[in-house]
Each structure stands twice: as C-alpha cells, then as structure tokens.
Design a protein around this motif. Structure first.
Motif, PDB file in Angstrom:
ATOM      1  N   LEU A   1     -16.327   6.077  47.236  1.00 46.07           N
ATOM      2  CA  LEU A   1     -14.954   5.580  47.237  1.00 46.07           C
ATOM      3  C   LEU A   1     -14.604   4.964  48.593  1.00 46.07           C
ATOM      4  N   HIS A   2     -15.033   5.624  49.650  1.00 44.91           N
ATOM      5  CA  HIS A   2     -14.804   5.125  51.009  1.00 44.91           C
ATOM      6  C   HIS A   2     -15.441   3.740  51.175  1.00 44.91           C
ATOM      7  N   LEU A   3     -16.645   3.588  50.653  1.00 41.74           N
ATOM      8  CA  LEU A   3     -17.362   2.319  50.757  1.00 41.74           C
ATOM      9  C   LEU A   3     -16.667   1.218  49.958  1.00 41.74           C
ATOM     10  N   ILE A   4     -16.157   1.553  48.781  1.00 41.80           N
ATOM     11  CA  ILE A   4     -15.458   0.565  47.952  1.00 41.80           C
ATOM     12  C   ILE A   4     -14.188   0.075  48.660  1.00 41.80           C
ATOM     13  N   ILE A   5     -13.433   0.998  49.235  1.00 46.83           N
ATOM     14  CA  ILE A   5     -12.223   0.613  49.974  1.00 46.83           C
ATOM     15  C   ILE A   5     -12.584  -0.256  51.167  1.00 46.83           C
ATOM     16  N   PHE A   6     -13.652   0.131  51.860  1.00 50.73           N
ATOM     17  CA  PHE A   6     -14.105  -0.652  53.007  1.00 50.73           C
ATOM     18  C   PHE A   6     -14.516  -2.064  52.580  1.00 50.73           C
ATOM     19  N   GLY A   7     -15.201  -2.172  51.453  1.00 51.20           N
ATOM     20  CA  GLY A   7     -15.638  -3.478  50.969  1.00 51.20           C
ATOM     21  C   GLY A   7     -14.477  -4.370  50.562  1.00 51.20           C
ATOM     22  N   LEU A   8     -13.472  -3.782  49.884  1.00 50.71           N
ATOM     23  CA  LEU A   8     -12.352  -4.566  49.373  1.00 50.71           C
ATOM     24  C   LEU A   8     -11.349  -4.955  50.461  1.00 50.71           C
ATOM     25  N   ILE A   9     -11.004  -4.005  51.317  1.00 51.59           N
ATOM     26  CA  ILE A   9      -9.974  -4.268  52.331  1.00 51.59           C
ATOM     27  C   ILE A   9     -10.587  -4.708  53.655  1.00 51.59           C
ATOM     28  N   GLY A  10     -11.651  -4.013  54.072  1.00 47.33           N
ATOM     29  CA  GLY A  10     -12.273  -4.340  55.343  1.00 47.33           C
ATOM     30  C   GLY A  10     -13.090  -5.621  55.304  1.00 47.33           C
ATOM     31  N   MET A  11     -14.171  -5.600  54.547  1.00 47.87           N
ATOM     32  CA  MET A  11     -15.081  -6.745  54.517  1.00 47.87           C
ATOM     33  C   MET A  11     -14.436  -7.991  53.921  1.00 47.87           C
ATOM     34  N   LEU A  12     -13.890  -7.867  52.716  1.00 44.05           N
ATOM     35  CA  LEU A  12     -13.271  -9.027  52.079  1.00 44.05           C
ATOM     36  C   LEU A  12     -12.069  -9.506  52.895  1.00 44.05           C
ATOM     37  N   GLY A  13     -11.303  -8.557  53.429  1.00 46.35           N
ATOM     38  CA  GLY A  13     -10.150  -8.928  54.249  1.00 46.35           C
ATOM     39  C   GLY A  13     -10.549  -9.741  55.461  1.00 46.35           C
ATOM     40  N   VAL A  14     -11.563  -9.281  56.183  1.00 46.37           N
ATOM     41  CA  VAL A  14     -12.027  -9.995  57.379  1.00 46.37           C
ATOM     42  C   VAL A  14     -12.569 -11.378  57.019  1.00 46.37           C
TER      43      VAL A  14
ATOM     44  N   ASP B   1     -27.171   3.778  57.622  1.00 46.57           N
ATOM     45  CA  ASP B   1     -27.513   2.619  58.442  1.00 46.57           C
ATOM     46  C   ASP B   1     -26.472   1.523  58.238  1.00 46.57           C
ATOM     47  N   SER B   2     -26.132   0.833  59.317  1.00 49.13           N
ATOM     48  CA  SER B   2     -25.089  -0.205  59.239  1.00 49.13           C
ATOM     49  C   SER B   2     -25.470  -1.349  58.304  1.00 49.13           C
ATOM     50  N   MET B   3     -26.770  -1.647  58.177  1.00 47.75           N
ATOM     51  CA  MET B   3     -27.187  -2.719  57.288  1.00 47.75           C
ATOM     52  C   MET B   3     -26.893  -2.372  55.828  1.00 47.75           C
ATOM     53  N   VAL B   4     -27.016  -1.089  55.483  1.00 44.81           N
ATOM     54  CA  VAL B   4     -26.701  -0.635  54.124  1.00 44.81           C
ATOM     55  C   VAL B   4     -25.204  -0.740  53.875  1.00 44.81           C
ATOM     56  N   ILE B   5     -24.406  -0.277  54.829  1.00 43.18           N
ATOM     57  CA  ILE B   5     -22.954  -0.301  54.674  1.00 43.18           C
ATOM     58  C   ILE B   5     -22.442  -1.725  54.557  1.00 43.18           C
ATOM     59  N   VAL B   6     -22.887  -2.601  55.445  1.00 40.14           N
ATOM     60  CA  VAL B   6     -22.411  -3.986  55.424  1.00 40.14           C
ATOM     61  C   VAL B   6     -22.923  -4.724  54.195  1.00 40.14           C
ATOM     62  N   GLY B   7     -24.187  -4.490  53.827  1.00 40.21           N
ATOM     63  CA  GLY B   7     -24.751  -5.161  52.658  1.00 40.21           C
ATOM     64  C   GLY B   7     -23.968  -4.849  51.393  1.00 40.21           C
ATOM     65  N   TRP B   8     -23.717  -3.545  51.154  1.00 42.91           N
ATOM     66  CA  TRP B   8     -22.948  -3.152  49.968  1.00 42.91           C
ATOM     67  C   TRP B   8     -21.497  -3.616  50.053  1.00 42.91           C
ATOM     68  N   ALA B   9     -20.911  -3.558  51.255  1.00 43.11           N
ATOM     69  CA  ALA B   9     -19.526  -3.999  51.418  1.00 43.11           C
ATOM     70  C   ALA B   9     -19.387  -5.483  51.082  1.00 43.11           C
ATOM     71  N   MET B  10     -20.381  -6.271  51.462  1.00 41.42           N
ATOM     72  CA  MET B  10     -20.361  -7.695  51.131  1.00 41.42           C
ATOM     73  C   MET B  10     -20.420  -7.914  49.621  1.00 41.42           C
ATOM     74  N   ILE B  11     -21.294  -7.178  48.962  1.00 35.33           N
ATOM     75  CA  ILE B  11     -21.427  -7.317  47.510  1.00 35.33           C
ATOM     76  C   ILE B  11     -20.156  -6.861  46.800  1.00 35.33           C
ATOM     77  N   ILE B  12     -19.551  -5.778  47.280  1.00 34.36           N
ATOM     78  CA  ILE B  12     -18.291  -5.292  46.696  1.00 34.36           C
ATOM     79  C   ILE B  12     -17.193  -6.336  46.876  1.00 34.36           C
ATOM     80  N   GLY B  13     -17.036  -6.841  48.109  1.00 31.37           N
ATOM     81  CA  GLY B  13     -16.012  -7.849  48.381  1.00 31.37           C
ATOM     82  C   GLY B  13     -16.254  -9.135  47.614  1.00 31.37           C
ATOM     83  N   GLY B  14     -17.497  -9.602  47.624  1.00 26.76           N
ATOM     84  CA  GLY B  14     -17.829 -10.826  46.901  1.00 26.76           C
ATOM     85  C   GLY B  14     -17.681 -10.664  45.398  1.00 26.76           C
TER      86      GLY B  14
END
Length: 308
Positions: A74-87, A185-198
């Motif tokens: 859930l934390h990752l989904i919120i990060f992907g939608l608001i953090g990654m997609l927002g930025v 690992d940050s690459m895992v977090i950012v990779g999934w966040a990008m896919i969630i946001g996209g």
C-alpha cells in the motif's frame, strides 16, 4: 579506479537528466507531443527496464518480494501515484508551458520546502544553514521568474505553478520514500513506482492513443533519448555511483543537473536568459550545494534519485 568510475557515472547521469528535460521541451515545442502521453510512456518503459536490470542483476527476489507485505504494498502504491507520478507529471507540465531550465530550478525548491516542513510539523531547530538556504531559494526564485522586473513574470504563470507543484511533489517523494528504502533496493522501489504511476495515467491517456504519423525519425530519436538516456540510464548511473561514492558526494555532484538544463536550454533551444535570471539560477544552485554538503544530512533520501 572505482572512485573514478563513480565520478564518471554520477556526473554523466546528472547531465543526462538535465539534457533530458530540454529534449522533452523540443518534443513539446516542435512536434506538439501531448504531455500525458510522454509521461505515461516514459514511466512505463523506464520502470520496466529498471526492474529488468534488477531481475537479472543482484537481489532478484526483491523485485516481487516488495508485494508480499500488504502494508508495504500500500505504501508503494501511494508513493507511485502521488510521489512518482506527481513529480514526473508536474515537472513535464512545467517544461511544456515554460522551459527545462526554469522547470528544473523550480523543482529544486524541494529542499527548502522540506526544511519548512521539518520546522512546522516535526518542530526541528532552525539552523543558520537553513536560514541561508531558504533565503537563497526565495531570492533566487524571484530573480529567476521576474528577471529583476518584479511587475511581471519572465515565464508563463502556468509554468511557475506547475514548477512549484513539482517542488512540492519532490518534497513528498523524498520524505515518503524513506521507510521503503530501509527495506528494499531503490531500483526496485523506483521501478515499481514508475509502473504504478504510468499505469494509472494510462487509464486516462492510453499510450497507444497517439498519432504516430506526426513523428519523424528525429522525433523518435528525441523520444528514445528522453526515455532511455534521460530517465532509465540516468537513474541507473546514479545508483551505480553509490557503489564507490558516498551518498553526500553523489548528491552534490548530481547538482550538475540544473546547470546542464540551463545551458542546453540557452544554447540549444536559444531561449534567452537575462542577467538577473542567471543570478537567480546561481542562488538556487548555491542553495543545493549548501544543503548537500550538510554533515548532518541523512544518507537515505539522497539514495533515491528525484528523476527515477
């Protein structure tokens, strides 16, 4: 040898980030590319590539292990939608309505916003360094946006609003990611966040809904650069640099990004920059250098690149 490799990787990655924003402006300006489509495509492709690198590299189990804990997922989904997609969206929108130089510099308001947040919410102590940093960013932003003429803006208001929102999104992105980075690992977090946001943005603007007939070979080259070099490789290089450099060193050298954005905007896109705007840019870059040399700064937030 390892240190030399690290220096090369972080500087190259930062330059690619800066140039990537300018190339995106070229796509918006010359080919009238839709910002929704570019953000969607950029996130989905770059995120998939980062996860592939992680899958065939070290710590393969982390790629899917991040989804086993419901709270973390859930934390990752919120990060992907608001953090990654927002930025990503606010940054690209600021470039579209303004230019890459101003958009990148406005996004670097984030450190000052984090300082204010820590003061108001966390009730941290205001240091002399914090006061200087906030003063630099406020004064620098005024000069950057007005070019010394305070009765009017040097860039469209819409670009300013999106740029400030980009800084706020980056502040959230940086702070919200800390618990995730302690586990994965940050690459895992950012990779999934990008896919969630996209993936979320593709529900509004599917990536296949694009008039590809309007794009020529040059446009495709620019597009590949933005996605592969300006996003995926830039982030990968930054992460790899941490193998031989400290997070503080990587963050400090990463401040080459706004300089690259300014120079390519001025000399390649021929966007005029007044003397007061140069002074404003210098103030913001000075603020970045001031904060990234802070001995008490946490190493965790710097390991999560803002571009991703």
């Amino acid at each position: 040898m390892n240190r030399g490799k690290g220096l090369f990787l972080v500087i190259t990655g930062a330059i690619l980030w800066g140039i990537g924003g300018t190339v995106a402006k070229k796509l918006f300006q010359q080919y009238e590319m839709d910002v929704n489509w570019l953000v969607t495509t950029r996130l989905l492709i770059a995120g998939s590539l980062l996860l592939l690198v992680q899958f065939f590299g070290k710590d393969r189990p982390q790629v899917f292990g991040v989804w086993r804990n419901k709270k973390t997922a859930l934390h990752l989904i919120i990060f992907g939608l608001i953090g990654m997609l927002g930025v990503q969206y606010t940054y690209m929108a600021s470039i579209k309505y303004g230019n890459a130089a101003v958009a990148t510099l406005l996004q670097y308001l984030a450190p000052a916003m984090i300082i204010v947040y820590m003061l108001l919410i966390k009730q941290s102590v205001l240091t002399r360094r914090d006061m200087v940093a906030v003063s630099l960013v406020v004064f620098g932003s005024l000069l950057l946006l007005t070019n010394g003429t305070f009765s009017k803006l040097s860039v469209p208001l819409s670009a300013v609003i999106w740029g400030i929102l980009s800084g706020a999104a980056l502040a959230f992105y940086t702070l919200y990611a800390i618990p995730l980075l302690k586990q994965y690992d940050s690459m895992v977090i950012v990779g999934w966040a990008m896919i969630i946001g996209g993936g979320a943005l593709s529900l509004i603007h599917p990536p296949w809904q694009m008039n590809f007939n309007t794009l020529n070979l040059e446009a495709y080259i620019y597009l590949i650069f933005v996605i592969i070099f300006g996003t995926m490789i830039a982030f990968w290089f930054y992460i790899e640099s941490l193998q031989s450099l400290s997070p503080k060193e990587s963050s400090l050298l990463g401040s080459v990004e706004p300089l690259a954005a300014v120079l390519t905007t001025v000399f390649w896109l021929k966007v005029s920059f007044g003397i007061f705007q140069w002074m404003g840019a210098a103030c913001i870059i000075a603020m970045i250098l001031l904060l990234t040399t802070n001995k008490n700064s946490s190493s965790k937030p710097t390991q999560l690149s803002k571009r991703g």
